[in-house]
Design an enzyme around this catalytic site. Structure first.
Site, PDB file in Angstrom:
ATOM      1  N   ASP A   2       0.834  -1.198   0.000  1.00 13.71           N
ATOM      2  CA  ASP A   2       0.000   0.000   0.000  1.00 13.71           C
ATOM      3  C   ASP A   2       0.872   1.252   0.000  1.00 13.71           C
ATOM      4  OD1 ASP A   2      -2.334   1.409  -0.033  1.00 13.71           O
ATOM      5  OD2 ASP A   2      -2.745   1.200   2.114  1.00 13.71           O
ATOM      6  N   ARG A   6       0.357   7.668  -2.761  1.00  8.32           N
ATOM      7  CA  ARG A   6       0.865   8.713  -1.869  1.00  8.32           C
ATOM      8  C   ARG A   6       2.369   8.919  -2.047  1.00  8.32           C
ATOM      9  NH1 ARG A   6      -1.313   6.048   3.248  1.00  8.32           N
ATOM     10  NH2 ARG A   6      -1.755   4.418   1.717  1.00  8.32           N
ATOM     11  N   ARG A  16      -0.167   9.042  -9.745  1.00 10.12           N
ATOM     12  CA  ARG A  16      -0.297   7.790  -9.010  1.00 10.12           C
ATOM     13  C   ARG A  16       0.310   6.628  -9.808  1.00 10.12           C
ATOM     14  NH1 ARG A  16      -3.580   7.240  -4.980  1.00 10.12           N
ATOM     15  NH2 ARG A  16      -4.091   5.128  -5.657  1.00 10.12           N
ATOM     16  N   HIS A  20       2.761   3.413  -9.063  1.00 10.07           N
ATOM     17  CA  HIS A  20       2.552   1.982  -9.326  1.00 10.07           C
ATOM     18  C   HIS A  20       3.762   1.377 -10.046  1.00 10.07           C
ATOM     19  CE1 HIS A  20      -1.351   2.244  -7.677  1.00 10.07           C
ATOM     20  NE2 HIS A  20      -1.894   2.930  -8.654  1.00 10.07           N
ATOM     21  N   SER A  48      -7.477  -5.423  -5.501  1.00  8.82           N
ATOM     22  CA  SER A  48      -8.620  -5.965  -4.766  1.00  8.82           C
ATOM     23  C   SER A  48      -9.898  -5.838  -5.582  1.00  8.82           C
ATOM     24  CB  SER A  48      -8.796  -5.206  -3.444  1.00  8.82           C
ATOM     25  OG  SER A  48      -9.277  -3.903  -3.696  1.00  8.82           O
ATOM     26  N   THR A  49     -10.888  -6.593  -5.171  1.00  8.74           N
ATOM     27  CA  THR A  49     -12.216  -6.489  -5.795  1.00  8.74           C
ATOM     28  C   THR A  49     -12.656  -5.017  -5.776  1.00  8.74           C
ATOM     29  OG1 THR A  49     -12.711  -8.657  -4.850  1.00  8.74           O
ATOM     30  CG2 THR A  49     -14.577  -7.378  -5.643  1.00  8.74           C
ATOM     31  N   ARG A  54     -11.842   2.250  -8.779  1.00  7.65           N
ATOM     32  CA  ARG A  54     -10.973   3.410  -9.021  1.00  7.65           C
ATOM     33  C   ARG A  54     -11.222   3.958 -10.427  1.00  7.65           C
ATOM     34  NH1 ARG A  54      -5.115   2.392  -6.100  1.00  7.65           N
ATOM     35  NH2 ARG A  54      -5.990   1.884  -4.060  1.00  7.65           N
ATOM     36  N   LEU A 114      10.312 -20.749  -4.541  1.00  6.06           N
ATOM     37  CA  LEU A 114       9.390 -19.806  -3.901  1.00  6.06           C
ATOM     38  C   LEU A 114       8.063 -19.812  -4.671  1.00  6.06           C
ATOM     39  CD1 LEU A 114       8.640 -17.304  -2.096  1.00  6.06           C
ATOM     40  CD2 LEU A 114       9.758 -15.878  -3.820  1.00  6.06           C
ATOM     41  N   ARG A 177      -5.293  -1.536   8.893  1.00  2.00           N
ATOM     42  CA  ARG A 177      -6.455  -2.381   8.642  1.00  2.00           C
ATOM     43  C   ARG A 177      -6.080  -3.503   7.680  1.00  2.00           C
ATOM     44  NH1 ARG A 177      -7.815   2.772   6.689  1.00  2.00           N
ATOM     45  NH2 ARG A 177      -7.342   2.947   4.478  1.00  2.00           N
TER      46      ARG A 177
HETATM   47  C1  IPE Z   1      -0.902   0.347  -4.135  1.00  2.00           C
HETATM   48  O1  IPE Z   1      -1.086   1.515  -3.435  1.00  2.00           O
HETATM   49  C2  IPE Z   1      -1.959  -0.689  -4.002  1.00  2.00           C
HETATM   50  C3  IPE Z   1      -2.646  -1.050  -5.270  1.00  2.00           C
HETATM   51  C4  IPE Z   1      -3.952  -1.127  -5.330  1.00  2.00           C
HETATM   52  C5  IPE Z   1      -1.896  -1.360  -6.482  1.00  2.00           C
HETATM   53  P1  IPE Z   1      -2.309   2.492  -3.583  1.00  2.00           P
HETATM   54  O2  IPE Z   1      -2.681   2.645  -5.014  1.00  2.00           O
HETATM   55  O3  IPE Z   1      -3.423   2.031  -2.701  1.00  2.00           O
HETATM   56  O4  IPE Z   1      -1.698   3.863  -3.054  1.00  2.00           O
HETATM   57  P2  IPE Z   1      -2.319   4.870  -1.994  1.00  2.00           P
HETATM   58  O5  IPE Z   1      -2.783   4.051  -0.833  1.00  2.00           O
HETATM   59  O6  IPE Z   1      -3.448   5.573  -2.662  1.00  2.00           O
HETATM   60  O7  IPE Z   1      -1.202   5.775  -1.635  1.00  2.00           O
HETATM   61 MG    MG Z   2      -3.994   2.396  -0.784  1.00  2.00          MG
END
Ligand code: IPE
Ligand code: MG
Length: 226
Positions: A2, A6, A16, A20, A48-49, A54, A114, A177
Site C-alpha cells: 500500500d 501517496r 499515481r 505503481h 482488490s475487488t 478506481r 518460492l 487495517r
Molecule cells: C498500491 O497503493 C496498491 C494497489 C492497489 C496497487 P495504492 O494505489 O493504494 O496507493 P495509496 O494508498 O493511494 O497511496
Molecule cells: Mg492504498
C-alpha cells in the site's frame, strides 16, 4: 502493498501511476529477497475487488502494468526458480491480462524455490462466498453431508487451498487495517505494520519485519510452552 499513490504525490509530485511503476520495482526486490532467504510462500495483494471502483485510467494502467511486468519478468522468475500463481476472480481481468497471467503461471510451473501468488481481483468476502456456493452445491447434490463441513473442508474450497496459512502479514503505508485480505487464513497470523510506502519498502525493511516476527511468541490460543 500500500502507498504507491501517496509515494508518488507526496515524494515527487507525480501521478499515481508513476507510483505503481515504482511499486513494481519493490515487488521485484522483495520477491528476490524472499527467494534468497528461503521464504517458501509470498502472497501479494496486487488488486482488490474494491480496486475496480478506481478511475478507469488508473485501473487500465494497473492492468497494463501487470501484462508488461509478467512478460518482462518470466525469465528472471525462472532463473530464480520462482513459481507464479494467482488467487482471485481472475476471469474478470481483461482478456490480455488473463492470458498473460496464464502464460506466466504455466511457464513457471516447475519452479519450487518460492511460490509467488498474486491476489488479483481478490477479496476475502468474494473468496468465502465462492467457497460457500461450492459447498452448498455439493450438499444439494448429495455428494457431502452438512456434518462433513469442517475447517479442513472449508480450507479446501478457498483459493489458497494449496498454501499454508500465512505466518506473517506485512502492510505498508501506515494504514492499520486488513482491507478484505485473507480473512479466514490470518486467524493466527502475526501482523506487522510499517509507515513506509510500498515503493520505499526494501530488503532491509523485509528483514526488519521478519526480525520482529521472530521476537513474537506464537501461542495459537494455547499457553506458553515450557
Ligand atoms: C498500491 O497503493 C496498491 C494497489 C492497489 C496497487 P495504492 O494505489 O493504494 O496507493 P495509496 O494508498 O493511494 O497511496
Ligand atoms: Mg492504498
Amino acid at each position: 502493498m500500500d502507498g504507491n499513490g501517496r509515494w508518488a504525490k507526496e515524494r515527487w509530485g507525480r501521478s499515481r501511476i508513476f507510483g505503481h511503476k515504482n511499486g513494481v520495482a519493490a515487488v521485484r526486490t522483495i520477491t528476490e529477497a524472499c527467494a534468497e532467504i528461503g521464504v517458501k510462500y509470498l502472497t501479494l495483494y496486487a488488486f482488490s475487488t474494491e480496486n475496480w471502483g478506481r478511475p478507469a485510467a488508473e485501473v487500465t494502467a494497473l492492468m497494463n502494468l501487470l501484462v508488461s511486468t509478467i512478460r518482462k519478468e518470466v525469465k528472471q522468475l525462472n532463473e530464480n526458480k520462482v513459481r507464479l500463481h494467482a488467487i482471485g476472480d481472475i476471469e474478470s481481468l481483461p482478456k490480455q491480462c488473463y492470458n498473460e497471467l496464464l502464460e506466466g503461471m504455466s511457464a513457471t510451473q516447475h519452479n519450487q524455490r518460492l511460490q509467488l501468488t498474486l491476489a488479483l481481483s481478490y477479496s476475502s468476502r468474494w473468496e468465502i462466498t465462492q467457497a460457500m456456493q461450492q459447498i452448498a452445491e455439493k450438499v444439494a447434490a448429495g455428494s457431502i453431508q452438512t456434518s462433513d463441513i469442517d475447517e479442513q473442508l472449508i480450507n479446501n474450497h478457498l483459493a489458497t487451498k494449496d498454501m499454508p496459512d500465512p505466518e506473517l502479514l506485512i502492510r505498508t503505508s501506515g494504514e492499520l487495517r486488513i482491507s478484505n485480505y485473507l480473512l479466514w487464513q490470518i486467524a493466527y497470523t502475526e501482523l506487522y505494520f510499517t509507515k513506509k510506502f510500498w515503493p520505499d519498502f526494501k530488503e532491509e525493511d523485509l528483514y526488519e519485519a521478519i526480525y520482529h516476527y521472530q521476537q513474537r511468541e506464537r501461542r495459537f490460543g494455547k499457553l506458553k510452552s515450557v
